[in-house]
Write an enzyme that holds these catalytic residues in place. Structure first.
Site, PDB file in Angstrom:
ATOM      1  N   GLU A  70       0.816  -1.228   0.000  1.00  0.00           N
ATOM      2  CA  GLU A  70       0.000   0.000   0.000  1.00  0.00           C
ATOM      3  C   GLU A  70       0.838   1.261   0.000  1.00  0.00           C
ATOM      4  O   GLU A  70       0.528   2.229  -0.679  1.00  0.00           O
ATOM      5  CB  GLU A  70      -0.941   0.029   1.212  1.00  0.00           C
ATOM      6  CG  GLU A  70      -1.564   1.413   1.375  1.00  0.00           C
ATOM      7  CD  GLU A  70      -2.848   1.470   2.149  1.00  0.00           C
ATOM      8  OE1 GLU A  70      -3.046   0.625   3.029  1.00  0.00           O
ATOM      9  OE2 GLU A  70      -3.641   2.387   1.854  1.00  0.00           O
ATOM     10  N   ASP A  88      -0.608  -5.207   2.986  1.00  0.00           N
ATOM     11  CA  ASP A  88      -1.028  -3.972   3.643  1.00  0.00           C
ATOM     12  C   ASP A  88      -0.466  -4.018   5.068  1.00  0.00           C
ATOM     13  O   ASP A  88      -0.878  -4.850   5.867  1.00  0.00           O
ATOM     14  CB  ASP A  88      -2.557  -3.865   3.666  1.00  0.00           C
ATOM     15  CG  ASP A  88      -3.007  -2.471   4.059  1.00  0.00           C
ATOM     16  OD1 ASP A  88      -2.190  -1.708   4.610  1.00  0.00           O
ATOM     17  OD2 ASP A  88      -4.185  -2.144   3.815  1.00  0.00           O
ATOM     18  N   ILE A  90      -0.755  -1.929   7.576  1.00  0.00           N
ATOM     19  CA  ILE A  90      -1.829  -1.634   8.539  1.00  0.00           C
ATOM     20  C   ILE A  90      -3.101  -1.370   7.740  1.00  0.00           C
ATOM     21  O   ILE A  90      -3.213  -0.357   7.058  1.00  0.00           O
ATOM     22  CB  ILE A  90      -1.515  -0.405   9.422  1.00  0.00           C
ATOM     23  CG1 ILE A  90      -0.221  -0.622  10.216  1.00  0.00           C
ATOM     24  CG2 ILE A  90      -2.684  -0.137  10.369  1.00  0.00           C
ATOM     25  CD1 ILE A  90       0.127   0.525  11.175  1.00  0.00           C
ATOM     26  N   ASP A  91      -4.030  -2.309   7.803  1.00  0.00           N
ATOM     27  CA  ASP A  91      -5.323  -2.075   7.173  1.00  0.00           C
ATOM     28  C   ASP A  91      -6.264  -1.577   8.263  1.00  0.00           C
ATOM     29  O   ASP A  91      -6.443  -2.239   9.287  1.00  0.00           O
ATOM     30  CB  ASP A  91      -5.878  -3.359   6.554  1.00  0.00           C
ATOM     31  CG  ASP A  91      -7.207  -3.074   5.885  1.00  0.00           C
ATOM     32  OD1 ASP A  91      -7.208  -2.354   4.875  1.00  0.00           O
ATOM     33  OD2 ASP A  91      -8.239  -3.528   6.404  1.00  0.00           O
ATOM     34  N   THR A  93      -6.044   2.048   9.059  1.00  0.00           N
ATOM     35  CA  THR A  93      -5.133   3.021   9.678  1.00  0.00           C
ATOM     36  C   THR A  93      -5.906   4.031  10.553  1.00  0.00           C
ATOM     37  O   THR A  93      -5.427   4.444  11.605  1.00  0.00           O
ATOM     38  CB  THR A  93      -4.318   3.754   8.596  1.00  0.00           C
ATOM     39  OG1 THR A  93      -3.585   2.781   7.858  1.00  0.00           O
ATOM     40  CG2 THR A  93      -3.329   4.742   9.204  1.00  0.00           C
ATOM     41  N   ASP A 215      -6.117  -4.367   0.249  1.00  0.00           N
ATOM     42  CA  ASP A 215      -7.213  -4.498   1.209  1.00  0.00           C
ATOM     43  C   ASP A 215      -7.892  -5.865   1.112  1.00  0.00           C
ATOM     44  O   ASP A 215      -8.445  -6.351   2.095  1.00  0.00           O
ATOM     45  CB  ASP A 215      -8.285  -3.419   0.975  1.00  0.00           C
ATOM     46  CG  ASP A 215      -7.768  -2.006   1.150  1.00  0.00           C
ATOM     47  OD1 ASP A 215      -7.003  -1.782   2.092  1.00  0.00           O
ATOM     48  OD2 ASP A 215      -8.146  -1.119   0.337  1.00  0.00           O
TER      49      ASP A 215
HETATM   50  P1  2AM Z   1      -6.617   1.349   4.911  1.00  0.00           P
HETATM   51  O1  2AM Z   1      -6.924   1.669   6.315  1.00  0.00           O
HETATM   52  O2  2AM Z   1      -5.521   0.354   4.764  1.00  0.00           O
HETATM   53  O3  2AM Z   1      -6.418   2.570   4.072  1.00  0.00           O
HETATM   54  C1  2AM Z   1     -12.108   1.427   5.659  1.00  0.00           C
HETATM   55  O4  2AM Z   1     -13.466   1.431   5.384  1.00  0.00           O
HETATM   56  C2  2AM Z   1     -11.445   0.368   4.830  1.00  0.00           C
HETATM   57  O5  2AM Z   1     -11.331   0.811   3.463  1.00  0.00           O
HETATM   58  C3  2AM Z   1     -10.037   0.091   5.270  1.00  0.00           C
HETATM   59  O6  2AM Z   1      -9.760  -1.244   4.993  1.00  0.00           O
HETATM   60  C4  2AM Z   1      -9.203   1.048   4.453  1.00  0.00           C
HETATM   61  O7  2AM Z   1      -7.888   0.584   4.280  1.00  0.00           O
HETATM   62  C5  2AM Z   1      -9.964   1.026   3.144  1.00  0.00           C
HETATM   63  N1  2AM Z   1      -9.849   2.293   2.444  1.00  0.00           N
HETATM   64  C6  2AM Z   1      -9.943   3.502   2.991  1.00  0.00           C
HETATM   65  N2  2AM Z   1      -9.836   4.485   2.066  1.00  0.00           N
HETATM   66  C7  2AM Z   1      -9.651   3.866   0.891  1.00  0.00           C
HETATM   67  C8  2AM Z   1      -9.470   4.329  -0.449  1.00  0.00           C
HETATM   68  N3  2AM Z   1      -9.452   5.625  -0.735  1.00  0.00           N
HETATM   69  N4  2AM Z   1      -9.296   3.403  -1.395  1.00  0.00           N
HETATM   70  C9  2AM Z   1      -9.302   2.113  -1.102  1.00  0.00           C
HETATM   71  N5  2AM Z   1      -9.480   1.613   0.133  1.00  0.00           N
HETATM   72  C10 2AM Z   1      -9.656   2.474   1.123  1.00  0.00           C
HETATM   73 CA    CA Z   2      -3.122   0.351   4.868  1.00  0.00          CA
END
Ligand code: 2AM
Ligand code: CA
Length: 263
Positions: A70, A88, A90-91, A93, A215
């Site tokens: 990511e 990823d 940290i999924d 974040t 993700d």
């Molecule tokens: P992340 O925290 O690794 O960015 C939140 O609803 C979920 O959607 C999390 O798994 C987050 O991953 C992901 N996510 C958040 N914003 C995103 C974006 N703009 N595009 C794709 N995935 C997103």
């Molecule tokens: Ca992430």
């Protein structure tokens, strides 16, 4: 050259657990939070640190493998040929920053586009979800059951409230009848955790309108290994290197929701 998937899975589990410990230990320390594409798209020094840690481990052990991460620490991956790690660090974040819980490390390993290993580590709960293709999925040492059937009005569906309010990606009238019909909805804020929970039967379905490869790469392997279905919300196959909407569910429920609500 063929890979030893058991070895890869074991190593990835150790790396994810080691990284998880580093993340837990960081709770006591000062975190640097920055934004990426918008003010709610967060990245921290820990995201980058953990991605670098994982990429270094993979590179040391498997220099010929490709890595898509990511935070872009690795090289750009443009094809699924060969062995591709999709990670990823940290999924979830936002959860990590605001709640210090409900975030995961997600690692999927694909061979020529086929998901071979899926690992999702729910860091604060110390729950290691893992699967090797055709060998079943596990939560820590416990083998997960094949997913059964469930009635829609007795099902729990994970989705974010965003998708039943005005938004750019789906008419709120599509999903709101589904929200009314099912037994309950949940939203954990980490796609990896939500996919792992579908694999474990804690959730019956998960619907979201935009995810990136890191993700869903691991979650797809886990869910397919217990007989569940993962597609886009249109019912099309997921494109591994693209952003996709994602609809994951028990297979019979997936078909029913697709036919009665999404088509
Ligand atoms: P992340 O925290 O690794 O960015 C939140 O609803 C979920 O959607 C999390 O798994 C987050 O991953 C992901 N996510 C958040 N914003 C995103 C974006 N703009 N595009 C794709 N995935 C997103
Ligand atoms: Ca992430």
């Amino acid at each position: 050259m063929s890979n030893d998937w058991h070895k890869i899975c074991k190593e990835a589990i150790i790396w994810a657990k080691d990284a998880g410990k580093v993340i837990r230990d960081s709770f006591e320390k000062q975190l640097t939070v920055e934004t990426k594409s918008n003010k709610d798209d967060l990245v921290t020094n820990m995201d980058r640190e953990v991605e670098t840690f994982l990429i270094n481990k993979i590179n040391e052990q498997y220099p010929e493998h490709k890595i898509l991460g990511e935070e872009g620490v690795g090289e750009k991956v443009t094809s699924l040929d060969g062995t591709v790690w999709i990670i990823d660090p940290i999924d979830g974040t936002m959860n990590f920053v605001h709640q210090q819980t409900n975030f995961a490390i997600s690692i999927g390993v694909y061979q020529d586009g086929v998901g071979m290993v899926g690992i999702i580590y729910n860091v604060v709960y110390d729950e290691m979800f893992h699967a090797i293709k055709d060998e079943g999925a596990y939560l820590n040492d416990r083998k997960l059951n094949q997913l059964g059937n469930v009635k829609l009005d007795e099902s729990i569906i994970s989705l974010n409230a965003t998708w039943v309010t005005e938004n750019r990606r789906i008419d709120p009238n599509v999903l709101s009848p589904l929200v009314k019909k099912c037994r309950g909805t949940r939203s954990y804020g980490s796609a990896a955790i939500e996919l792992a929970f579908v694999a474990a039967g804690r959730l019956d379905a998960y619907i979201t309108m935009r995810l990136s490869p890191w993700d869903f790469a691991a979650g797809k392997v886990l869910i397919e290994e217990v007989g569940g279905t993962v597609t886009t919300v249109d019912g099309n196959p997921i494109e591994l290197l693209e952003q996709n909407s994602v609809f994951a569910a028990k297979s019979q429920l997936h078909e029913q929701i697709l036919n009665d609500y999404l088509n």
